[in-house]
Design a protein around this motif. Structure first.
Motif, PDB file in Angstrom:
ATOM      1  N   VAL A   1       0.994  -1.489  -0.441  1.00  0.00           N
ATOM      2  CA  VAL A   1       0.257   0.253  -0.081  1.00  0.00           C
ATOM      3  C   VAL A   1       0.592   1.582   0.183  1.00  0.00           C
ATOM      4  CG1 VAL A   1      -2.074   1.730   0.606  1.00  0.00           C
ATOM      5  CG2 VAL A   1      -2.470  -0.978   0.977  1.00  0.00           C
TER       6      VAL A   1
ATOM      7  N   VAL B   1       2.346   1.514  -2.807  1.00  0.00           N
ATOM      8  CA  VAL B   1       1.317   2.096  -3.973  1.00  0.00           C
ATOM      9  C   VAL B   1       0.798   3.874  -3.523  1.00  0.00           C
ATOM     10  CG1 VAL B   1      -1.213   2.307  -5.309  1.00  0.00           C
ATOM     11  CG2 VAL B   1       0.211  -0.234  -4.370  1.00  0.00           C
ATOM     12  N   ASN B   2       0.625   3.586  -3.409  1.00  0.00           N
ATOM     13  CA  ASN B   2       1.104   5.314  -3.138  1.00  0.00           C
ATOM     14  C   ASN B   2       1.973   6.213  -2.733  1.00  0.00           C
ATOM     15  OD1 ASN B   2      -1.486   5.661  -1.465  1.00  0.00           O
ATOM     16  ND2 ASN B   2      -1.178   4.471   0.691  1.00  0.00           N
TER      17      ASN B   2
ATOM     18  N   ARG C   1       3.322   5.780  -4.904  1.00  0.00           N
ATOM     19  CA  ARG C   1       4.599   4.913  -6.646  1.00  0.00           C
ATOM     20  C   ARG C   1       6.202   4.995  -6.802  1.00  0.00           C
ATOM     21  NH1 ARG C   1       0.903   7.028 -10.895  1.00  0.00           N
ATOM     22  NH2 ARG C   1      -1.342   7.029 -10.641  1.00  0.00           N
TER      23      ARG C   1
ATOM     24  N   TYR D   1       7.735   2.422  -8.146  1.00  0.00           N
ATOM     25  CA  TYR D   1       7.763   1.061  -9.002  1.00  0.00           C
ATOM     26  C   TYR D   1       8.282  -0.102  -9.132  1.00  0.00           C
ATOM     27  CZ  TYR D   1       4.196   4.119 -11.697  1.00  0.00           C
ATOM     28  OH  TYR D   1       3.732   5.113 -12.145  1.00  0.00           O
TER      29      TYR D   1
ATOM     30  N   VAL E   1       6.393  -1.968  -6.205  1.00  0.00           N
ATOM     31  CA  VAL E   1       5.082  -2.988  -6.480  1.00  0.00           C
ATOM     32  C   VAL E   1       5.216  -3.846  -7.675  1.00  0.00           C
ATOM     33  CG1 VAL E   1       3.014  -2.704  -7.612  1.00  0.00           C
ATOM     34  CG2 VAL E   1       3.608  -0.929  -6.354  1.00  0.00           C
TER      35      VAL E   1
ATOM     36  N   VAL F   1       4.320  -7.628  -6.128  1.00  0.00           N
ATOM     37  CA  VAL F   1       2.928  -8.344  -7.186  1.00  0.00           C
ATOM     38  C   VAL F   1       3.837  -9.586  -7.077  1.00  0.00           C
ATOM     39  CG1 VAL F   1       2.193  -8.216  -8.720  1.00  0.00           C
ATOM     40  CG2 VAL F   1       2.679  -6.245  -7.851  1.00  0.00           C
TER      41      VAL F   1
END
Ligand code: SF4
Lengths: 316, 617
Positions: free
Chosen positions: A273, A276-277, A279, A281, A284, A288
């Motif tokens: 989270v 994501v907030n 950004r 990359y 993330v 993922v």
């Protein structure tokens, strides 16, 4: 055996596809990630900074080269560096992943220990008081989103009753008791819905299996009731239950996000989270990827487990 | 479709109506702030109070329902449309389309849903414009699979074939036959997906990654109320309640739809309990009879009231004797056999009569005592050996279990005994077969294994319920040969239940013919075969019934249902020899010479000749 090998091969293929999709998604989505990142705060991005970031992320190189390169690094366990503080992503993931797994494992254990015996008891006295009461509770458990349960637990036990702190995390080595105390709340929040699912599945499966001809055969042989129950009814009823549990655990790999957020638990999803907030990359992408590898592996494990439990599957 | 439970339908409809009607209601602006009324408790102007910006909570709650439901409906609608198209294409347009449509869905499924959602939000930014396509994508695979499965099952059905034969185009077949048939499952999937979409949307909004503030959304409201929960816990409660109740209603709707669409899920009477009620008066011992039934009457509770599918059945079986209990399906013969095992299904119970096995009154025994008798005093072989064998245990282990249920033996001895039993029932290579699973054996082999299991403890009485019906003719003969061999060796008494008289011609010593829950004729097998004294027996003899235990062709009409019996002779509506007297009173089972009973009042007319097998049209 050939079946198992094919299944493993398929999983590896899926992981490769997942990794490629994550790779492509970040690069093909309209908008330059570097520009988006630098432009945050409203001011237009400084071209020099964007170019520097491009070089840092390798975005200035041809796509194919980036692709090959990122897979080569992936095989070495290198997931790049965080844009926020430059630390290696893989290291931070490895630090947080065990916490999330511990949380999921605890929740699954609680759910199994409550859901399966309750489902069995409810099925054996179908329509009785226990069956009706536990079915009602499970209906509630299935209808209440995980973050609602979590928030209500915090409200009741931390705010109103003041029995426990509102959340947080303490390493096991530092204070074992407090570690488990803090683990218990988020685990219970997850376990409520999970136990409801286990309860439902067990109850339905036991009712279904106890009408099967082979249960009658076992009774006709003079096998004791308890043994009929365990070796014939439960043994066959557990197959769908285990499958559903494993699939639910897979969903939880991403689903702990909400619980970790509510209880301020520094697991992998909380990191996601934040990433994501911000950004971030590389972070993330790394998270993922790790979670989907776990997810695919878990699904593989379910299939293999199912084959171990049910000899008929191995043929197919 | 079965009957639908309307309560959840009404609940969901009510929620939808409230959401639709919200703009018409006289509510304060959900976005209007009022810093003075910050966290104000419920009042006349604000029924549920005000939030941390002084906004009206009730208004935000209702407007929030529009957002949550709107996002969910749009996303699910898109998923249904696209999923149906892909599923139909996959099912109809050949291998390549099938591969593309289904495999591409596997890719969506290799991410946990919330994770995929976070990835997409990272890339596209939060907001309803991201949420709808995102949720649609997440739920697409479910619909594709449901539709594809529906297409596969419908495609193989006769009417689709027939339409194709008539030259209907693919499109026409699709719209005419397939869509109506998969409507039910799609509806179920839709309600399931709606609930899930609402949960996911609110979860993302809760994290601040879904609906963008200040728009009202339940997830956002819960998230915002967290920071003020010490001062205003109620603020947290309202959106939690709204969310949970909505999902509760959707889940209930989903269950109701599923029950209505899928008859398999409809409630059936079930459970492991259910033994004979031990209250009947005990009769004097029945001499040396191994099995003695006296006036057995079985009652079953049905939604339409209690029925008695077995009435006043009396049978006697001596050691070494084989009695064939013959009748069409629905005659009550299988229930009679199960009653003799103390294994009636839970909904059935013995309401009158006496069941004695080896002198012991089964109705007076509790479950533990019955258990000790099952397998030792009496054992049973069932009709379908595949479903009667446990799929997950090896054959040898299942036979060993029968041994171990009654004897304490070391594991090796049990194993050897199991192999020995397999050898005894004529299974080649028994060591290897003992390690097989039921699905690895042929039908005949499975039934041999079932028989091995039944004779594992040398029972004195073997009840065989249609043991050859599921097998093809050659194998049938082999199994019959095996059973008569066992009978010659062991002096076992056999109750052979069948719908086919020819099957038992070789093996039976005595015959009992059942019709509509009663014995209609009984006596020595040879005598019955030579000269039946009941038209039903004659009709059975004249016919070679179908393999499924259905009515023999030559007997028109059906067995009357237990709740709708003819008042006089139960066979009268189908009998060619019927007279008015037959319908006046229910004929008793009358003795007609030595050890011979018949329930036909006109038996004297047949005593010289066979009653004609012709029956009433
Ligand atoms: S009693 Fe009459 S109706 Fe019944 S079987 Fe005999 S002849 Fe037929």
């Amino acid at each position: 055996m050939a079946w198992a090998i094919r299944r493993v091969g398929l999983s590896i293929l899926l992981i490769w596809i997942a990794a490629s999709i994550v790779f492509l998604a970040i690069r093909l989505v309209p908008g330059d990630p570097a520009e988006l990142l630098m432009a945050q705060g409203g001011a237009p991005a400084d071209p020099g900074a964007v170019a520097a970031l491009h070089t840092q992320l390798g975005l200035d190189r041809p796509m194919a080269a980036q692709y090959v390169d990122s897979f080569r690094r992936l095989l070495h366990g290198d997931l790049g560096e965080s844009l926020q503080d430059g630390t290696p992503v893989a290291g931070e993931i490895m630090r947080r992943l065990p916490r999330t797994l511990e949380l999921i494992g605890t929740a699954a254990a609680i759910a199994l220990l409550i859901g399966v015996p309750a489902g069995l008891a409810a099925a054996l006295r179908r329509g009785g008081a226990f069956d009706r009461a536990s079915s009602a509770v499970s209906t509630l458990g299935l209808a209440t989103p995980i973050f609602v349960i979590g928030t209500l637990i915090v409200l009741i036990f931390a705010q109103l009753l003041r029995w426990v702190p509102a959340g947080g995390y303490v390493p096991l080595a530092q204070a074992p008791l407090r570690h488990f105390g803090l683990l218990l709340m988020p685990a219970c929040a997850i376990a409520f819905g999970l136990a409801s699912t286990m309860f439902r599945m067990t109850r339905t499966a036991v009712l279904d299996v106890s009408q099967r001809d082979y249960v009658r055969t076992a009774r006709a042989k003079g096998v004791a009731r308890r043994r009929v129950l365990i070796h014939h009814v439960l043994r066959n009823a557990l197959m769908p239950v285990v499958t559903v549990l494993a699939l639910q655990l897979g969903t939880l790999l991403g689903g702990t996000v909400l619980v970790e957020y509510v209880f301020n638990y520094p697991g992998l999803s909380g990191m996601l989270v934040d990433a994501v907030n911000a950004r971030d990359y590389p972070e993330v992408e790394g998270i993922v990827l790790v979670i989907s590898i776990l997810f695919v592996t878990l699904n593989l494990a379910v299939d293999l487990l199912y084959a171990a439990l049910d000899p008929r599957v191995r043929q197919g | 479709m079965r009957r639908l439970n309307w309560l959840p339908v009404a609940a969901v409809a009510a929620i939808a109506i409230v959401a639709l009607a919200t703009p018409l209601l006289p509510l304060p602006d959900p976005l209007a702030m009022d810093i003075a009324g910050r966290l104000a408790p419920p009042s006349r102007a604000h029924w549920l109070g005000q939030d941390q910006y002084g906004r009206d909570v009730l208004s935000r709650l209702l407007w929030g329902s529009r957002v949550s439901l709107g996002v969910a409906v749009l996303a699910c609608g898109a998923a249904v449309a696209l999923g149906t198209a892909l599923g139909l294409a996959g099912g109809f347009l050949g291998r390549l389309a099938e591969l593309l449509a289904l495999r591409s869905m596997d890719i969506v499924l290799c991410f946990p849903p919330l994770l995929l959602a976070l990835l997409v939000v990272t890339l596209l930014g939060p907001g309803a414009a991201t949420l709808v396509p995102l949720l649609a994508l997440l739920y697409l695979p479910g619909f594709v699979r449901v539709v594809y499965a529906g297409v596969l099952s419908v495609r193989s059905q006769d009417y689709a074939e027939a339409m194709r034969a008539l030259g209907a185009t693919r499109l026409r077949i699709m719209t005419r036959t397939i869509l109506p048939n998969i409507g039910g499952p799609i509806l179920v999937q839709f309600s399931l997906t709606m609930a899930s979409a609402i949960v996911l949307e609110s979860g993302l909004s809760f994290l601040g990654l879904g609906v963008v503030p200040p728009a009202p959304s339940w997830g956002l409201m819960i998230g915002a109320a967290r920071s003020t929960m010490a001062q205003a816990p109620l603020l947290l409660l309202w959106p939690c309640l709204a969310l949970s109740l909505t999902i509760l209603a959707m889940n209930a709707l989903c269950d109701a739809l599923r029950d209505a669409v899928d008859p398999q899920r409809a409630p059936r009477p079930a459970g492991l309990r259910g033994t004979l009620a031990p209250h009947a008066p005990s009769l004097a011992p029945d001499g040396d009879a191994l099995l003695a039934l006296r006036g057995l009457t079985v009652e079953i509770d049905t939604p339409a009231g209690a029925i008695r599918p077995v009435r006043d059945v009396s049978l006697r079986l001596s050691p070494g004797e084989t009695l064939a209990l013959v009748g069409e399906s629905g005659s009550g013969k299988s229930l009679t056999g199960l009653a003799a095992m103390g294994l009636l299904p839970p909904a059935a119970r013995v309401v009158a009569g006496d069941i004695r096995v080896d002198g012991r009154d089964l109705r007076r025994l509790d479950e533990t005592a019955l258990r000790r008798l099952r397998g030792t005093a009496m054992a049973m072989v069932f009709q379908d050996p595949l479903s009667s064998l446990n799929p997950v245990h090896r054959i040898g282990a299942q036979i060993g279990e029968a041994v171990r249920a009654h004897h304490r033996l070391p594991a090796r001895a049990v194993r050897e005994r199991a192999v020995g039993l397999l050898r005894r029932v004529g299974i080649p290579d028994p060591e290897r077969r003992a390690r097989s699973f039921a699905h690895e054996l042929s039908g005949g082999m499975r039934q041999r294994a079932m028989i091995a299991m039944a004779i594992a403890n040398d029972p004195r009485l073997l009840i065989a319920d249609e043991p050859t019906t599921a097998l093809d003719t050659t194998v049938q003969a082999q199994i019959l040969e095996l059973i008569s061999g066992l009978k010659r060796q062991g002096g076992m008494a056999i109750l052979f239940i069948t719908h086919s008289l020819p099957v038992v011609a070789e093996i039976a010593d005595t015959l009992a013919v059942m019709y509509a829950g009663e014995i209609v004729e009984q006596g020595a097998a040879a005598a019955l075969f030579a000269r039946p004294l009941h038209p039903y027996t004659a009709a059975l003899l004249a016919s070679v019934p179908g393999e499924d235990g259905a009515l023999p062709r030559s007997i028109p009409g059906t067995v009357p249902a237990p709740h709708d019996l003819p008042p006089g002779c139960r066979f009268a509506p189908r009998c060619a020899h019927r007279r008015d007297a037959c319908e006046a009173a229910h004929p008793p089972l009358a003795p007609v010479g030595d050890d011979r009973l018949t329930r036909c009042i006109r038996w004297r007319d047949f005593a010289g000749t066979r009653p004609s097998a012709e029956t009433a049209a």
